[in-house]
Design an enzyme around this catalytic site. Structure first.
Site, PDB file in Angstrom:
ATOM      1  N   LYS A 123       7.513  -8.585  15.581  1.00  0.00           N
ATOM      2  CA  LYS A 123       6.318  -8.291  16.369  1.00  0.00           C
ATOM      3  C   LYS A 123       6.573  -8.361  17.862  1.00  0.00           C
ATOM      4  CE  LYS A 123       2.955  -9.075  12.796  1.00  0.00           C
ATOM      5  NZ  LYS A 123       2.365 -10.159  12.000  1.00  0.00           N
ATOM      6  N   LYS A 205       9.007   3.115   0.999  1.00  0.00           N
ATOM      7  CA  LYS A 205       7.817   3.030   0.151  1.00  0.00           C
ATOM      8  C   LYS A 205       6.580   3.351   0.973  1.00  0.00           C
ATOM      9  CE  LYS A 205       7.619  -1.931   0.855  1.00  0.00           C
ATOM     10  NZ  LYS A 205       7.015  -3.151   0.407  1.00  0.00           N
ATOM     11  N   LYS A 208       1.123   1.130   5.245  1.00  0.00           N
ATOM     12  CA  LYS A 208      -0.128   1.291   5.984  1.00  0.00           C
ATOM     13  C   LYS A 208       0.076   2.074   7.273  1.00  0.00           C
ATOM     14  CE  LYS A 208      -3.059  -2.633   4.832  1.00  0.00           C
ATOM     15  NZ  LYS A 208      -3.499  -3.961   5.256  1.00  0.00           N
TER      16      LYS A 208
END
Ligand code: TRP
Length: 342
Positions: A123, A205, A208
């Site tokens: 992050k 995969k 979001k």
């Protein structure tokens, strides 16, 4: 006396806890990788499923859309089969005891180990302009979410395993310093049911945030579903009998396994092995089967979204259930840690 068995509580059932951040739309990977299993678990366990709205503030300080996002994540989960009568479906910010336990656990968490957390390092790389202390202590808040219910089992994906390990560390440290209060939470293993849902572009995969055209969302309308599937990568077909399937073709078969009938899948398998497969037809079939699967969930979620009164009731009822174990745990925590002098 403190009962240390995981999930010890008023009922004999074991306690399961999981959280989902209200950022982004739910997709097929969330459904087959998590929600579908939650729906089964609510029959057998005392389940706490929480919308992690406080966690979302660490990365999404702008709250203009928060209410809609919280409502949507609740509506989509309910549309998938989570039952507010069976599980406690609640919002993190409604249960103040979580924030209180987070404060206590912060004294047991060392900055050095927090700085080494993989998600924290990711992050700060992505958002160097917003390295706030909440981001650093994200795993401490997650530990509080779990420990407040003295939950034994936490169904989480690979990316959350380090956080769960840290929750165990804080539970152990607390127990060691102040007395045995917390069971050490374990990852709930779905065994064979742990599915990875491949994205439509042949790589990785469904996710979001990454490549929205390669991910099927539960909110996608029928045309969007068809469009995304028809764009999925294929090739001219195998040149030799019984070839090995390239990854991106294997992915299409894998998606078919989720939503198509067995005889349909067998027909395409056989076509592939005989070099007579028409990928255009296969994708059309997959698209229609996927529409049949997603459409009712989307419609149900949309209906629930419109009913704010119902969503309020769900959140109130869920918070009430979550407060029972939270209040009891905090009473033990305050007493054990010596804050019992009046
Ligand atoms: N950190 C989790 C995620 O990003 C969400 C979460 C918050 C969670 N609190 C939790 C998961 C407690 C399991 C248990 O997916």
């Amino acid at each position: 006396m403190t009962d240390m068995k995981p999930g010890a509580g008023a009922s004999k059932k074991k306690t399961v806890m999981s959280g989902i951040r209200p950022t982004g739309f739910l997709h097929l990977g969330n459904y087959f990788g998590a929600i579908r299993n939650y729906v089964k678990m609510q029959e057998e366990y005392d389940c706490f499923f929480m919308v992690a709205d406080l966690h979302s503030l660490t990365t999404h300080p702008d709250t203009k859309e928060l209410k809609t996002n919280v409502h949507r994540v609740l509506a989509e989960n309910i549309a998938c089969g989570l039952d507010p009568e069976k599980a406690a479906l609640f919002c993190q910010s409604h249960v103040y005891e979580i924030s209180e336990l987070y404060l206590y656990l912060n004294m047991l968490a060392y900055t050095g180990e927090l700085e080494k957390t993989v998600t924290f390092k990711d992050k700060i790389r992505q958002h160097p302009e917003n390295v706030n202390a909440g981001l650093l202590t994200y795993p401490v808040l997650m530990a509080a979410d779990i420990l407040i219910h003295r939950a034994g089992y936490v169904p989480v994906g690979k990316d959350q395993e380090q956080h769960l390990e840290m929750a165990r560390t804080y539970a152990k440290r607390f127990n060691h310093r102040y007395g045995e209060i917390f069971p050490e939470p374990e990852a709930f293993n779905f065994g064979e049911n742990l599915l990875k849902i491949p994205s439509l572009d042949g790589g990785g995969k469904m996710s979001k945030s990454e490549n929205q055209m390669a991910t099927l969302y539960l909110a996608d309308d029928d045309e969007m579903i068809r469009k995304k599937i028809m764009k999925a990568k294929t090739d001219a077909g195998p040149a030799e009998l019984n070839s090995v399937k390239p990854d991106y073709i294997e992915n299409i078969f894998q998606l078919m396994q989720l939503v198509s009938a067995q005889d349909v899948i067998e027909k395409f398998e056989s076509d592939f092995n005989h070099c007579s497969i028409r990928y255009g037809n296969m994708k059309k079939q997959l698209a229609e089967d996927m529409v049949r699967f997603i459409n009712p969930i989307r419609q149900k979620a949309a209906d629930i979204m419109m009913d704010e009164k119902y969503l309020q009731e769900v959140m109130e009822k869920g918070a009430e259930k979550a407060r029972v174990s939270s209040v009891a745990t905090m009473k033990m925590v305050r007493e054990a840690s010596g804050l019992n002098y009046f």
